[in-house]
Design an enzyme around this catalytic site. Structure first.
Site, PDB file in Angstrom:
ATOM      1  CE  LYS A   1      -4.085   1.793   2.409  1.00 35.31           C
ATOM      2  NZ  LYS A   1      -5.034   1.523   3.513  1.00 35.31           N
TER       3      LYS A   1
ATOM      4  CD  GLU B   1       9.119  -6.591   6.875  1.00 36.60           C
ATOM      5  OE1 GLU B   1       8.983  -6.860   8.071  1.00 36.60           O
ATOM      6  OE2 GLU B   1       8.635  -5.558   6.346  1.00 36.60           O
TER       7      GLU B   1
END
Length: 546
Positions: free
Chosen positions: A207, A213
């Site tokens: 988003k 990560e």
């Protein structure tokens, strides 16, 4: 709400009933109520919920329903569907339900109808899917796309991963879909070893497009892709993004036409219905993805309009409230008796524990009662041969949600009857417990000497009276999976309203992210921070080993 939950009259009344329940074990309630099963089942969206194997009476249920009314569940539900900003800590609407709404609906956020944009993104997803399955989307060497790798974490991974796994029987043959989420390079390595850069499409799902990560995995994949002989200009043929941060995605090299938007009113763990579900559509095709949305929408309609006493999400939520807050059960196990649902409990862990694992009320006051239970689970019958021993004889009681699918999609003779027999038997055994005489007869029939039988008899005993729900579907199809997922989404919502917590933020994970940033700088020699002696010692061990 003027009163905290424990201050309400209904809460105190329910506590009184809970103190009297030793007089009413579950199996005796079945003996007293001939119509208990039909009275405590509800069906909708291709699902049946049987909640009769709970230590609950009609009077307790009436009080729980009054509690839902008193805690404004219907009003907050209507506010959610209307696009009000019920995520108060982030000042956002909560409209994952809009993503699966009908074409004729109008849903306003800040005075603007969001449905046309939702439909526009769906059409773009459909166009990409059809091109790939028709062999019209080709890689930098002119070869067709054969593999899709979704790179995300949390809701950008667990939702689509669970659905693609669950709908294995519906996957289309042209494309294989893979998932990478862990920052552990072994995860990425294991997936990249299976694919050819010339025929692979990467979906970067984030988003914010800043999740560490996901960004690190995306950067490593980009480097792997370019090292394989591709040019930077070829990225547009092999990378798409699902994000709200278009500028950062473009700076990564992904062109605007390959970027699919997600909106701030869609929380990550509720986002599989959006473009985050693109790997699902690529795996099972446009029609089956739309059926998934349709099944969820059917549950939305039921949740919105069904009376509370026949409302499946409300009833499932209230049973959970009863077990958590009045009977003091701290865990909930989910046991799907269908191998294709083996990721379901992991998806549900995020949904429940990230949503309602809160100790602060909406007004900032501390919570003085239990909120989200710890969710665990595995598929049946595997769970029976690992942790079910604790469920039957352990010192802690763990309610279980069983999920049974009546029709298999395989053709192996005799397997499914055995599977269902185990599912129904486990629920019955948890409720009934072990009968000493039957245990004795069983051991004698097994050839155990009579003198040993007497000494072993106490070891075989357990009293039962352990609650469970049974959720039954006729067949695991896109529609029924969508309904099942929406059922649990709305259950979590109802419990959050009753507990007066915000189910749609996750501030608890932020501190760990910030500390990880600092420790990463120390591991790479960029900075030094003050820690406790344990953390400092671990950092030194890691630096010595790197």
């Amino acid at each position: 709400m003027d009163k905290t939950l424990p201050q309400t009259t209904i809460y105190r009344q329910l506590l009184f009933f809970a103190s009297q329940l030793n007089n009413y074990p579950i199996k005796s309630l079945f003996q007293l109520e001939a119509t208990r099963f039909p009275n405590m089942t509800v069906s909708t969206g291709g699902l049946i919920l049987d909640y009769s194997k709970n230590q609950i009476t009609e009077e307790i249920l009436r009080l729980l329903l009054r509690l839902a009314e008193e805690r404004n569940v219907p009003a907050v539900r209507d506010a959610m569907f209307s696009g009000d900003k019920i995520n108060i800590s982030e000042n956002r609407a909560v409209l994952h339900t809009a993503l699966r709404s009908s074409r004729t609906e109008s849903i306003l956020v800040d005075g603007e109808d969001v449905v046309p944009e939702i439909r526009s993104v769906l059409k773009r997803m459909q166009s990409l899917t059809l091109k790939i399955h028709a062999g019209e989307w080709q890689g930098f060497t002119g070869k067709c796309i054969k593999d899709v790798i979704n790179i995300g974490i949390g809701g950008s991974d667990l939702g689509p991963r669970m659905v693609v796994t669950a709908l294995r029987h519906y996957r289309l043959p042209r494309v294989s879909v893979h998932f990478v989420s862990n920052v552990d390079g072994h995860d990425l390595e294991s997936v990249l070893n299976k694919v050819n850069p010339e025929t692979t499409l990467f979906i970067i799902s984030s988003k914010s497009f800043t999740t560490k990560e996901t960004v690190l995995n995306a950067q490593s994949v980009r480097r792997w892709f370019l090292d394989a002989g591709a040019e930077v200009s070829d990225i547009k043929k092999h990378f798409v993004a699902v994000t709200a941060n278009v500028d950062v995605a473009e700076s990564f090299g992904i062109p605007a036409e390959n970027i699919y938007p997600i909106w701030d009113w869609v929380g990550g763990r509720y986002s599989v219905w959006s473009a985050i579900g693109l790997p699902v559509m690529l795996a099972v095709g446009v029609n089956h993805f739309m059926e998934l949305l349709s099944g969820a929408h059917a549950m939305d309609v039921h949740f919105k309009y069904a009376p509370l006493d026949h409302n499946m999400p409300v009833l499932l939520a209230l049973i959970g409230i009863w077990n958590r807050n009045f009977l003091g059960y701290h865990t909930l196990a989910v046991a799907p008796y269908h191998e294709d649902l083996f990721v379901f409990s992991r998806w549900l862990q995020q949904l429940e524990m990230e949503s309602n694992g809160k100790s602060v009320q909406k007004d900032g006051e501390p919570v003085s009662y239990g909120t989200a239970p710890i969710i665990l689970g595995n598929t049946g019958t595997n769970g029976q041969h690992s942790y079910f021993q604790l469920f039957h004889q352990g010192t802690d009681i763990c309610p279980v949600d069983f999920i049974a699918v009546l029709k298999p999609t395989h053709s192996f003779d005799k397997h499914h009857e055995q599977l269902l027999a185990n599912c129904f038997a486990q629920a019955e055994a948890l409720m009934r417990g072990a009968d000493p005489q039957k245990a004795k007869e069983y051991m004698l029939a097994k050839g155990i000497p009579a003198e040993r039988v007497e000494s072993l008899l106490k070891q075989t005993q357990f009293e039962g009276n352990r609650p469970s729900n049974m959720i039954v579907m006729n067949e695991l199809r896109p529609e029924t999976l969508g309904a099942l997922m929406a059922l649990y989404e709305h259950k979590v919502f109802v419990q959050g309203v009753i507990w007066n917590i915000n189910s749609f933020d996750q501030w608890g994970v932020e501190l760990g992210k910030a500390l990880a940033t600092n420790i990463h700088k120390e591991l790479t020699g960029e900075a030094v921070y003050e820690h406790d002696s344990s953390t400092t010692g671990l950092i030194e061990l890691a630096k010595a080993g790197l």
